[in-house]
Structure formats: C-alpha cells, structure tokens
Design a protein around this motif. Structure first.
Motif, PDB file in Angstrom:
ATOM      1  N   CYS A   1      52.637 -28.285 139.871  1.00 51.28           N
ATOM      2  CA  CYS A   1      53.347 -27.489 139.776  1.00 51.28           C
ATOM      3  C   CYS A   1      53.585 -25.937 140.437  1.00 51.28           C
ATOM      4  O   CYS A   1      54.297 -25.097 140.669  1.00 51.28           O
ATOM      5  CB  CYS A   1      54.118 -26.958 138.397  1.00 51.28           C
ATOM      6  SG  CYS A   1      53.368 -25.932 137.248  1.00 51.28           S
TER       7      CYS A   1
ATOM      8  N   CYS B   1      53.009 -29.367 132.571  1.00 50.44           N
ATOM      9  CA  CYS B   1      53.039 -30.677 133.148  1.00 50.44           C
ATOM     10  C   CYS B   1      52.204 -31.735 132.811  1.00 50.44           C
ATOM     11  O   CYS B   1      52.955 -32.923 132.521  1.00 50.44           O
ATOM     12  CB  CYS B   1      52.542 -30.285 134.709  1.00 50.44           C
ATOM     13  SG  CYS B   1      53.805 -29.235 135.832  1.00 50.44           S
TER      14      CYS B   1
ATOM     15  N   CYS C   1      48.094 -25.062 139.037  1.00 46.66           N
ATOM     16  CA  CYS C   1      48.966 -26.601 138.369  1.00 46.66           C
ATOM     17  C   CYS C   1      48.375 -28.011 140.084  1.00 46.66           C
ATOM     18  O   CYS C   1      49.402 -26.959 140.963  1.00 46.66           O
ATOM     19  CB  CYS C   1      49.911 -26.583 137.757  1.00 46.66           C
ATOM     20  SG  CYS C   1      50.401 -27.965 137.387  1.00 46.66           S
TER      21      CYS C   1
ATOM     22  N   CYS D   1      49.004 -27.757 134.428  1.00 52.26           N
ATOM     23  CA  CYS D   1      49.464 -26.573 133.206  1.00 52.26           C
ATOM     24  C   CYS D   1      49.260 -27.528 132.126  1.00 52.26           C
ATOM     25  O   CYS D   1      49.653 -29.210 132.454  1.00 52.26           O
ATOM     26  CB  CYS D   1      50.873 -25.204 133.728  1.00 52.26           C
ATOM     27  SG  CYS D   1      51.795 -26.515 133.878  1.00 52.26           S
TER      28      CYS D   1
END
Ligand code: ZN
Length: 329
Positions: A228, A263, A225, A260
C-alpha cells in the motif's frame, strides 16, 4: 528395503503417463506396512520443500536436502517429542540428542535458534548417516520414476516429467504424504504427543523469527509497505511471504517483502494481484545485481511458482485497499 544399498541410480527415461506417475506415489504410500522408520516421508518432504531451489537441470544437492531433512526432524523430535521408529532409537534421533548434549542446548530448542555453525554440523552428520538409508530406497519405491542420484556426486536429478507433475499436484501429494506419515507416527507414539500431528508435520520446518530478512530488506530498500506504500518503521513492519508460506514451505529472501501489519493480516494465504508480481521481480533483479540473490533466473522462477500456486487452489487474488504506485519503491 530394496534399493537402499545402491551407490547410484538412473530414472527411467521413457515417456510415462500421468497415471503411471501417480502410481509411483501410491505404491510408495502403500508399502508403508514394511516401513520401520519415517525416513521416506521425511525425505519426500525435504524434496518437495526444495522444489523451487533446483538448478536449471532440476538437480538438488544432498546438502540442500539434508539441511531441510535435519531441520524437519530436529523439530519433530525435540520440539514435539515424536518418536520416529518403533523399537530402538534411529541414528537420526541419536545424532540430534548427541548434538543437544554436545552444545549444552536447552530442552526443546527449535532448530532456527541454532547458530549457522551448529546447523552445518548437525545437517552434515545427518547427511552422512541417513544418505545410506533413504535415497536408494525412495528411488526404488517410486518405481525409478522420481529421480536419478549419485552418492559420489551427492546429488539427485528429478525426472522432468515428474517435476512438472509434482508442481501441478504439489498440495495433494504433500497432504497424502502427511496423512501416511501421521498414521505411522500415531502407531508408535503416545496419544499426547500424537495430538495435532498434521500441523506438527506441516510446521516442522516453519521459522517464526524472520528478523534476519527484515533487516536486510529494511536496510536495502523498503521503508514503505510493499503493497500500500504506507511508511513503515522497524518496529511497525512485518515480513510477508509474497507467495504464501503455506504453499512454498520455504524461507528465501527472494520471496520476502516488507508489509504494514494491516496488509500482512489481510493478505494472509492469498496471492497478491499480478502487478505486484512484476514489482517483486524488479526488486529481485536489483538484488541479483548486488549479489544478494544468487539465482539469475529468479524472475522466471517466481512467476512459475505464482502460476503453480494458482493451479493448486490459490485462486483468491488480493489487492490492498490503497495500492502503492507499482514503480514506487
Ligand atoms: Zn500496507
């Protein structure tokens, strides 16, 4: 329609105040009483949606503009069944209906489902037909303060003061345009079709299938991601517009990252913190090096858009709960 038969036109060079620039737009919208089709609203949207695709001299080609124009109208006409003119069919409606017939396409098919060749064919025809009617007319209606144009060279060049003005007030100008456009459509369409007009106009060039971009990014860079750092797979990943789509209204690889689902859903219409702006610039530089992005000043451009978004009310900055190391790709 004053101006529509001009072959070329030059914007007024003199310095003008912001009040005069506003007046150029308000006169465009107040002249709607004489308007027989919605072309001017559509063409203004095509320019605004292409605002960040200009070259260094603030030029846009007719091809760029009419590709967007064709996409907007394709969806308004076929997907939402909205008439664009009160009496007979517009040329635009004819071109679109003829193309559906020519390619034996199913009813209501969205523009994004066409092949590249079909899109090129449709937007070429739309350009050939509509450039006659709309470019000179919008040029005159905005008091020659918006752009210069040449039908021979097939491009427009935006007056620099006007460019900055539109960037600064993009969201407001866009809303005004949608409002007047919706009022126009409301008058000539049945009530069912005319429901939710503002979102239909706003989302007329929104694409829902971004898997093409996902595949490029996935192959090249990111199995994590962007925000994150959590590992993602092709089935567990979403394509995020780094600068929110609601602001930029355009799909370009330099504005996409893989995120992801968590997020992506938390970030929504917010800007990511500035560290990520630097991170996407580094990522884009790599893509420029590999010739996957053909705009060498892309870092400057995306930073500029980030700033304009903040000035247009995108002032909530989002940070993921867990932050990926910024140099970690
Ligand atoms: Zn994440």
């Amino acid at each position: 329609m004053p101006g529509y038969n001009l072959k070329e036109g030059f914007y007024r060079e003199e310095h003008v105040s912001d009040d005069e620039l506003w007046a150029a737009f308000t006169s465009l919208f107040s002249s709607q009483a004489t308007m027989v089709s919605s072309y001017k609203y559509g063409f203004l949207k095509a320019i605004i949606d292409n605002l960040y695709n200009t070259d260094e001299e603030l030029q846009l080609s007719f091809k760029q503009l009419f590709s967007k124009f064709a996409e907007i109208y394709w969806n308004l006409i076929l997907k939402y069944h909205l008439k664009q003119q009160s009496k007979k069919k517009t040329y635009l409606e004819q071109i679109i209906h003829d193309s559906v017939h020519k390619y034996a396409l199913p009813d209501g098919i969205p523009y994004e489902s066409l092949t590249d060749d079909m899109m090129d064919d449709v937007s070429y025809q739309v350009k050939q037909k509509c450039k006659k009617y709309v470019i000179g007319a919008l040029f005159e209606d905005t008091k020659r303060l918006f752009y210069s144009f040449s039908k021979k060279e097939e491009k427009i060049k935006i007056k620099p003061e006007m460019y900055t003005f539109i960037c600064k007030h993009k969201v407001a100008i866009e809303k005004l345009n949608y409002y007047e456009w919706a009022r126009f459509l409301e008058r000539i369409n049945e009530s069912g079709e005319a429901d939710h007009l503002l979102s239909k106009i706003d989302e007329s060039a929104k694409r829902s299938n971004l898997s093409f971009y996902r595949d490029i990014l996935f192959q090249e860079f990111e199995n994590k991601c962007f925000y994150c750092g959590r590992p993602v797979t092709k089935d567990y990943v979403e394509v995020d517009h780094f600068i929110p789509w609601s602001f930029i209204k355009d799909d370009q690889i330099w504005n996409f990252v893989l995120a992801c689902p968590e997020c992506n859903s938390k970030k929504r219409d917010k800007l990511a913190q500035v560290g990520f702006l630097n991170k996407i610039c580094e990522r884009n530089e790599i893509m420029v090096g590999k010739k996957q992005i053909d705009s060498p000043d892309i870092s400057k451009r995306i930073k500029m858009i980030y700033n304009w978004a903040q000035k247009n009310g995108y002032d909530k900055i989002w940070t993921p709960r867990k932050v990926a190391l910024l140099n970690d790709r």
